[in-house]
Design a protein around this motif. Structure first.
Motif, PDB file in Angstrom:
ATOM      1  N   THR A  87      28.603  16.171  11.942  1.00  0.00           N
ATOM      2  CA  THR A  87      28.447  15.822  10.528  1.00  0.00           C
ATOM      3  C   THR A  87      29.773  15.300   9.972  1.00  0.00           C
ATOM      4  OG1 THR A  87      26.790  17.558  10.241  1.00  0.00           O
ATOM      5  CG2 THR A  87      27.834  16.688   8.244  1.00  0.00           C
ATOM      6  N   SER A 126      23.608  24.897   3.854  1.00  0.00           N
ATOM      7  CA  SER A 126      23.587  24.101   5.076  1.00  0.00           C
ATOM      8  C   SER A 126      22.432  23.113   5.110  1.00  0.00           C
ATOM      9  CB  SER A 126      23.518  25.025   6.298  1.00  0.00           C
ATOM     10  OG  SER A 126      22.275  25.695   6.359  1.00  0.00           O
ATOM     11  N   ARG A 127      21.387  23.369   4.325  1.00  0.00           N
ATOM     12  CA  ARG A 127      20.219  22.489   4.325  1.00  0.00           C
ATOM     13  C   ARG A 127      20.370  21.304   3.382  1.00  0.00           C
ATOM     14  NH1 ARG A 127      17.390  27.577   4.216  1.00  0.00           N
ATOM     15  NH2 ARG A 127      16.915  27.244   2.008  1.00  0.00           N
ATOM     16  N   LEU A 128      21.361  21.333   2.513  1.00  0.00           N
ATOM     17  CA  LEU A 128      21.551  20.245   1.553  1.00  0.00           C
ATOM     18  C   LEU A 128      22.253  19.066   2.205  1.00  0.00           C
ATOM     19  CD1 LEU A 128      22.629  22.274  -1.594  1.00  0.00           C
ATOM     20  CD2 LEU A 128      20.363  21.391  -1.029  1.00  0.00           C
ATOM     21  N   GLU A 129      21.891  17.867   1.765  1.00  0.00           N
ATOM     22  CA  GLU A 129      22.399  16.661   2.425  1.00  0.00           C
ATOM     23  C   GLU A 129      23.889  16.444   2.186  1.00  0.00           C
ATOM     24  OE1 GLU A 129      18.429  13.894   2.298  1.00  0.00           O
ATOM     25  OE2 GLU A 129      19.368  14.462   0.398  1.00  0.00           O
ATOM     26  N   GLN A 146      24.888  28.002  10.770  1.00  0.00           N
ATOM     27  CA  GLN A 146      23.582  27.859  10.127  1.00  0.00           C
ATOM     28  C   GLN A 146      22.844  26.593  10.576  1.00  0.00           C
ATOM     29  OE1 GLN A 146      22.061  30.080   8.353  1.00  0.00           O
ATOM     30  NE2 GLN A 146      23.790  31.507   8.240  1.00  0.00           N
ATOM     31  N   GLY A 147      23.367  25.945  11.614  1.00  0.00           N
ATOM     32  CA  GLY A 147      22.638  24.827  12.195  1.00  0.00           C
ATOM     33  C   GLY A 147      23.124  23.437  11.846  1.00  0.00           C
ATOM     34  N   ARG A 148      24.186  23.333  11.037  1.00  0.00           N
ATOM     35  CA  ARG A 148      24.701  22.007  10.708  1.00  0.00           C
ATOM     36  C   ARG A 148      25.372  21.411  11.946  1.00  0.00           C
ATOM     37  NH1 ARG A 148      24.846  20.189   5.207  1.00  0.00           N
ATOM     38  NH2 ARG A 148      25.098  17.929   5.349  1.00  0.00           N
ATOM     39  N   TRP A 159      25.152  30.467   2.546  1.00  0.00           N
ATOM     40  CA  TRP A 159      25.416  29.384   3.488  1.00  0.00           C
ATOM     41  C   TRP A 159      24.139  28.856   4.134  1.00  0.00           C
ATOM     42  CZ3 TRP A 159      29.816  26.912   3.349  1.00  0.00           C
ATOM     43  CH2 TRP A 159      30.922  27.565   2.795  1.00  0.00           C
ATOM     44  N   GLU A 160      23.141  29.689   4.264  1.00  0.00           N
ATOM     45  CA  GLU A 160      21.868  29.220   4.822  1.00  0.00           C
ATOM     46  C   GLU A 160      21.262  28.139   3.930  1.00  0.00           C
ATOM     47  OE1 GLU A 160      17.489  30.915   6.258  1.00  0.00           O
ATOM     48  OE2 GLU A 160      18.942  32.263   5.317  1.00  0.00           O
ATOM     49  N   ALA A 161      21.290  28.372   2.613  1.00  0.00           N
ATOM     50  CA  ALA A 161      20.750  27.382   1.675  1.00  0.00           C
ATOM     51  C   ALA A 161      21.644  26.148   1.605  1.00  0.00           C
ATOM     52  CB  ALA A 161      20.616  28.007   0.288  1.00  0.00           C
TER      53      ALA A 161
END
Length: 257
Positions: free
Chosen positions: A190, A160-163, A184-186, A156-158
């Motif tokens: 959104t 969450s960084r995808l657009e 994870q910061g989203r 989920w960390e990875a």
């Protein structure tokens, strides 16, 4: 005259409506002797086969009795060895979460001839039918497609960084998906869209944010559904035909494709 050999065609049925079936798939169905099909296949497709074609429903749906994969493998091998033209009809595209590996391995081990026929995946078609582009020069330079039936298996960390994220088989775990992404910061703001029964007359779309989508879909079955998360969901209002009203995007809307 040469004796007919059996062959198995692993065919993608597309996202729903028969209109999204490829021409090659349609021609193969018209000459099928045995049809082994999944639960999400449009019932209209079953009328494309000859009247004497043997139809075997081996569909898998969450929480319901289903045919074990080993038994499906045996059926394909059995009828191929009986020199039948077998269609293994799968929803979407066979190689997008279609569980083809086991079936192909069984066919190869038995010396059976087979061919894989592409289909349109719901991961691509559902966002399009909802007016959501998965890529955009500014908002989305990439997207990821994944299944969320087992949230613990994902990074989920990875993710969450995808657009842009496209999630299959995630309806039952929607709350967990939202929790993991926000943790994870989203941003809770959104945009998100949920497209249920894409490409069928029952198609329903919910749009909102990570913060409010659970409230909108409370008590509603979200299977089968494709979930799209990312800023591109906001482009839906600009890319829909004018006849589609988007005055209240927080309310589910149903439209025919």
């Amino acid at each position: 005259m040469a004796e007919q050999r059996g062959k198995v065609y692993i065919v993608g049925a597309g996202p729903g409506d028969i209109g999204y079936l490829t021409l090659k798939a349609y021609k193969l169905l018209s000459s099928a002797e045995v049809l082994v099909y999944d639960a999400l296949v449009d019932a209209e497709l079953l009328q494309c086969v000859p009247s004497d074609c043997l139809k075997l429903n081996v569909g898998k749906r969450g929480g319901q009795p289903s045919t074990p994969q080993a038994e499906i493998n045996e059926l394909l091998v059995k009828y191929c060895q009986h020199r039948k033209q077998v269609i293994r009809l799968k929803s979407g595209d066979p190689f997008i979460f279609g569980r083809c590996s086991s079936e192909i391995e069984a066919l190869k081990a038995a010396g059976c001839e087979f061919e894989v026929i592409p289909g349109i995946s719901s991961a691509i078609a559902a966002p399009l039918l909802a007016g959501i582009p998965l890529t955009d020069p500014v908002m989305s330079r990439c997207f990821a497609v994944f299944t969320a039936h087992d949230p613990d298996a994902l990074d989920w960390e990875a993710l969450s960084r995808l657009e842009t994220l496209v999630i299959l088989m995630g309806g039952q775990h929607l709350a967990e998906i939202l929790h993991r992404l926000v943790r994870q910061g989203r941003s809770r703001l959104t945009p998100i869209a949920i497209i249920r029964w894409a490409g069928t007359p029952q198609q329903t779309i919910w749009t909102g944010t990570l913060e409010n989508i659970l409230e909108q879909t409370s008590g509603v079955s979200l299977s089968p559904a494709v979930i799209v998360i990312g800023e591109v969901v906001g482009l839906r209002g600009y890319l829909q035909p004018e006849k589609i009203s988007l005055e209240n995007s927080s309310v589910a809307d149903t439209w025919h494709t």
